[in-house]
Design a protein around this motif. Structure first.
Motif, short mmCIF file in Angstrom:
data_model
loop_
_atom_site.label_atom_id
_atom_site.label_comp_id
_atom_site.label_asym_id
_atom_site.label_seq_id
_atom_site.Cartn_x
_atom_site.Cartn_y
_atom_site.Cartn_z
N LEU A 30 47.70 64.28 21.13
CA LEU A 30 47.24 63.91 22.48
C LEU A 30 45.97 63.05 22.44
O LEU A 30 45.88 62.03 23.09
CB LEU A 30 46.95 65.16 23.30
N LEU A 31 45.03 63.48 21.66
CA LEU A 31 43.71 62.81 21.69
C LEU A 31 43.52 61.80 20.56
O LEU A 31 42.67 60.93 20.63
CB LEU A 31 42.60 63.84 21.64
N GLY A 32 44.32 61.96 19.52
CA GLY A 32 44.28 61.01 18.41
C GLY A 32 42.91 60.95 17.75
O GLY A 32 42.20 61.96 17.67
N ALA A 33 42.56 59.71 17.36
CA ALA A 33 41.30 59.52 16.61
C ALA A 33 40.09 59.88 17.46
O ALA A 33 39.05 60.32 16.95
CB ALA A 33 41.21 58.07 16.14
N ASP A 34 40.20 59.67 18.79
CA ASP A 34 39.08 59.98 19.70
C ASP A 34 38.60 61.40 19.50
O ASP A 34 37.40 61.68 19.50
CB ASP A 34 39.51 59.81 21.16
N TYR A 35 39.56 62.26 19.38
CA TYR A 35 39.19 63.67 19.24
C TYR A 35 38.30 63.88 18.02
O TYR A 35 37.26 64.54 18.09
CB TYR A 35 40.45 64.53 19.11
#
Ligand code: GTP
Ligand code: MG
Lengths: 590, 169
Positions: free
Chosen positions: A42-47
């Protein structure tokens, strides 16, 4: 600063660790994994980035590292924006400095050393400068023609002199400065210039606020404008409104525009420094005590007088300093002179300085003087030329007897007057007399020595008395005798007549008379016998009678010539066998 | 330590605000009526417990049909005295209105009610009922006479006591 790449790369290396450790070792391992995957989806690298950022904030060490990276840039930036950094840091730095001083004062002293000298010099210079200016101003005020005119003015108008001076010379003077709490109108701090008179600053502060409010209300002005100035004849009040405090200055004269600016600056500074105290003010003025020096910056005065070179003050100072220097010089000269005179007098044998003092007509020395000693005035003679410029040197003497050996000996010589053959020496109060003398001197010695101060005994072991005159007379008598006995007077053949005898008498008579006198002076009696002689012609009897006649003839002739009869008592027959027609003399002393 | 406090006297015109202050600060009284224009401020030092107070007493012009008390003057006050003239019904109404106004503008602030001109009690028009209502507001209600100097000290000290923070005493 750090870049995004740095952040993300760091994030990827750090990421797995907290997740691994945080994962509980239970049967829900799989479901957690699934959740993790879902989250990643869901959040990918941002997470990951966000997670890492969060970790950075929580990890003290890493957070400090980043802050350390930017802290100086941040400080610089803020310092450019406003002065709050200064205010925020000042307390910390102040306490750090005092802490450092408490621990080791030397460190700070060493660090400050290079700047302290110049700073002190500068401040001394400043103070001197101000003092000189004030002094000069006062002198000018009390001496100048203008000041007389002002006094006349004061007298004419019935004002006080100082009031007139102020009016004539003042451009403006800030007499009082109020720091007023804006909301309540209560006084926070108040400073007054030394000359100004003030009445109940608390009341004035409230009243000024009331007037402000009143005017603002009455004329429906917009809320952010406010009263800037109140003007009453010579006095005006300048206001500077801040959000929490008002700085009000009471000014006599014409305030310049800069004054408004200064009030603004001061008010801003106070707002920065005291913002907390201003916001929480509950009527306690204590925290605002320290605003005093800042407010005092506003107590300005400007006189109309152009600044001139302070010649009057300089002149007065120079005169004072000159007089002081001259006095000091004189004092040291005099002291030096007195010390020199003292030293000279003290080192002179036979003189004792008992007292010395400065009198109206010079320096007076009281000196004890041995009769043998040099005159003290001649001792200090070399100093008189200097003394004539500084102070007179006077001496009063009193006699005394010095007991130093040389003085005792000198005294002995003076009193005894020894003859050339006698030497006097002094050893441990004993006078040793060496040599010989005649009787009278010996008698004089015996009588006089006990009277000489400093002599306790007499040593005569190498002294003898000789009556030299007797020997001398003996010698003289012998000489005379020899001379007389060498005399001859010749007769013509067979005659006993004394003829052509003047030359002989001229020789013989003085000799015999001298003999008589000399012998008498030694208490002797001379007897000169005359004996005659003949040649070998004729009989012995006639020759004997002729010899006797010749001796008698000479005796008579000499008596005729004035020889005392007592000298030539006996005419002796010549016993010697001599072949000559003569008489001769023989001297006997009794 | 000296605490400075701003206090105000509020009330209808001619109720005796100025007279109360004059009596309190200067021990004087005058029958002559000179209405106050704007503000007049006096100072009085008092001691409560071991706290010295410097009271800045603001005497505001009384409210009437033409004059409204200015909000600016009320700003920053630490406490106030509402003065009512017992001989005038209207002064009671005005007092309540003023009290209400201060409460809405400044919130809960120490206050005292002064029922003035107690020397003229025979002429009083204010009823016991009204006084009871006043007392229920939770503030001290004190009968005063500026003329005779009665209750004046009590009014000011009653306020002063409320001004000193609890922890100090
Ligand atoms: N008898 C009596 N007269 C009083 C008393 N207090 C005030 N007065 C009189 O009431 C009149 C008004 O008094 P002020 O003190 O001027 O009233 P004020 O409230 O200040 O009036 P404004 O300033 O106009 O609002 C004066 O004539 C006073 O002499 C009192 O206690 N008893
Ligand atoms: Mg009044």
């Amino acid at each position: 600063m750090f870049s995004a790449e740095e952040l993300s790369s760091e994030a990827s290396t750090q990421r797995s660790q907290p997740i691994n450790t945080a994962r509980p070792a239970s049967e829900s391992l799989e479901s957690l994994d699934a959740l993790e995957q879902l989250r990643a989806l869901l959040l990918g690298a941002d997470y990951e980035i966000l997670y890492d950022l969060r970790q950075q904030l929580l990890d003290r060490e890493r957070y400090s590292l980043h802050v350390a990276d930017i802290i100086s840039e941040a400080l610089t930036l803020r310092a450019q924006q406003d002065d709050s950094l200064t205010d925020a840091l000042s307390t910390t730095i102040e306490s750090a400095v005092s802490h450092s001083v408490e621990i080791n004062p030397n460190r700070l002293a060493n660090a400050l050393y290079p700047v302290m000298g110049p700073a002190i010099r500068k401040s001394i210079q400043e103070v001197l400068h101000q003092a000189l200016d004030t002094f000069n101003y006062l002198l000018e005020q009390s001496l100048s023609v203008r000041s007389l005119a002002w006094r006349f003015d004061a007298w004419r108008t019935g004002r006080s002199y100082s009031e007139v001076v102020l009016l004539k010379t003042l451009v403006y003077q800030v007499e009082q400065v109020f720091l007023i709490h804006r909301e309540t109108g209560l006084l926070l701090q108040h400073v007054v210039s030394p000359q100004a008179i003030t009445k109940d600053p608390e009341l004035i502060s409230s009243m000024m606020t009331a007037i402000q409010d009143f005017i603002k209300d009455s004329f429906n002005v917009t809320s952010d404008t406010s009263l800037k100035t109140l003007q009453l004849d010579e006095v005006s009040v300048l206001f500077n409104q801040g959000p929490h405090a008002v700085v009000a200055a009471v000014v006599r004269g014409n305030p310049p525009a800069e004054l408004n600016r200064l009030l603004g600056e001061v008010n801003e500074q106070l707002h920065r420094q005291f913002i907390y105290a201003l916001k929480t003010f509950q009527g306690d003025g204590q925290p605002f005590k320290s605003t005093q020096p800042v407010l005092e910056r506003c107590l300005k005065t400007q006189l109309r007088l152009k600044k001139r070179f302070p010649w009057l003050a300089i002149l007065a100072l120079v005169t004072l300093v000159g007089a002081a220097a001259w006095w000091t010089y004189q004092y040291y000269q005099q002291q030096g002179l007195v010390q020199q005179a003292l030293a000279a007098l003290r080192s002179e044998p036979g003189l004792v300085v008992v007292d010395f003092q400065n009198t109206q007509d010079g320096y007076q020395f009281e000196v004890l003087k041995d009769p043998q000693a040099r005159d003290p005035l001649s001792v200090i003679q070399p100093l008189q030329s200097l003394a004539s410029k500084v102070t007179a040197l006077k001496v009063t003497t009193k006699p005394y007897l010095a007991m130093e050996p040389e003085f005792v000996l000198g005294r002995a010589k003076q009193i005894l007057q020894p003859p050339a053959e006698v030497e006097l020496e002094l050893a441990a109060n004993t006078l040793k007399v060496t040599g010989q003398s005649d009787l009278p001197w010996q008698q004089k010695l015996q009588q006089s020595w006990p009277l000489i101060a400093g002599i306790d005994a007499l040593d005569l072991s190498e002294f003898k008395v000789e009556d030299s005159s007797a020997a001398q007379f003996d010698q003289q008598l012998r000489t005379l005798t020899a001379k007389i006995e060498a005399l001859r007077f010749y007769f013509s053949s067979g005659s006993s007549v004394v003829s052509d005898a003047q030359a002989h008498v001229k020789q013989a008579l003085p000799l015999i008379l001298e003999l008589l006198e000399t012998a008498r002076s030694v208490g002797k009696m001379p007897q000169v016998s005359i004996s005659g002689a003949t040649d070998e012609t004729g009989t012995e009897i006639t020759n004997g009678r002729l010899a006797k006649e010749r001796a008698l003839a000479m005796r008579d002739y000499l008596l005729e010539q004035g020889l005392p009869a007592s000298v030539i008592a006996i005419v002796k027959p010549d016993t010697g066998l001599r072949n000559e027609r003569s008489i001769r003399y023989q001297v006997d002393l009794f | 330590m000296v605490l400075q406090k701003k206090i105000c006297l509020l009330g209808a015109f001619s109720v005796g605000k100025t007279s109360l202050i004059q009596r309190y600060v200067n021990q004087l009284f005058s029958e002559k009526y000179l209405t106050t224009v704007g503000v007049k401020i006096d100072k009085k030092q008092v001691t409560v417990g071991n706290t010295a107070l410097s009271l800045m007493v603001w005497d505001l012009a009384g409210e009437d049909d033409f004059t409204q008390i200015r909000s600016a003057h009320l700003r920053g006050l630490s406490g106030y005295i509402v003065v009512i003239d017992g001989t005038r019904q209207n002064s009671f109404t005005v007092a309540l209105a003023l009290h209400e106004r201060v409460r809405t503008e400044l919130g809960q602030v120490p206050a005292v009610f002064a029922l003035n001109k107690s020397d003229l009690k025979d002429q009083w028009l204010i009823s016991h009922e009204q006084i009871r209502t006043l007392a229920q507001l939770g503030y001290p209600v004190i009968e005063t006479s500026a003329k005779l100097g009665l209750g004046v000290e009590e009014v000011f000290m009653g306020l002063a006591r409320q001004l000193v923070p609890e922890k100090v005493n």
